[in-house]
Design a protein around this motif. Sequence first.
Motif, short mmCIF file in Angstrom:
data_model
loop_
_atom_site.label_atom_id
_atom_site.label_comp_id
_atom_site.label_asym_id
_atom_site.label_seq_id
_atom_site.Cartn_x
_atom_site.Cartn_y
_atom_site.Cartn_z
N TYR A 9 0.86 -1.07 -0.21
CA TYR A 9 -0.26 -0.12 0.09
C TYR A 9 0.93 1.15 0.00
N ARG A 10 1.78 1.25 0.86
CA ARG A 10 3.02 2.36 0.89
C ARG A 10 3.56 2.49 -0.55
N ARG A 12 2.52 1.75 -3.42
CA ARG A 12 1.51 2.50 -4.30
C ARG A 12 1.26 3.68 -4.34
N GLN A 13 1.05 3.96 -2.77
CA GLN A 13 0.68 5.56 -2.57
C GLN A 13 2.03 6.37 -2.88
N TYR A 16 2.06 6.90 -6.44
CA TYR A 16 0.88 7.84 -6.85
C TYR A 16 1.14 9.10 -6.57
N ALA A 31 2.19 13.86 2.65
CA ALA A 31 2.24 12.87 1.47
C ALA A 31 3.47 12.80 0.66
N ALA A 35 6.11 9.71 1.08
CA ALA A 35 6.59 9.09 -0.12
C ALA A 35 8.18 9.29 -0.48
#
Length: 97
Positions: A9-10, A12-13, A16, A31, A35
């Motif tokens: 999840y991290r 992909r985040q 993104y 964010a 990232a």
Amino acid sequence: MRKVNYSLYRERQARYIYRRSLSGKPVDRTACIDAARFFIFKEANRAARPWEAFFALARARWLLSLAGEDMPFSGRTVEDIRTRAQKWFSERFPERR
């Protein structure tokens, strides 16, 4: 109930947020920092080639610049750059490590 893979999840985040920042859309400061943490500590460590680690660190520097931070980006080798970036990030954001 379905189990969540938080590391995936991290990842992909983070990807993104990076793509969103390149397109010029607004991105939240926290964010960007989260990232950048992924790119510094996960992506640069698992890179198979030096240039992959270099580009992961360059992505992290871009995201941190959007967050208003200035990550040092100097060294003789990619390993030096990665070590300095990890040390700087740990000192600058101790709560996020």
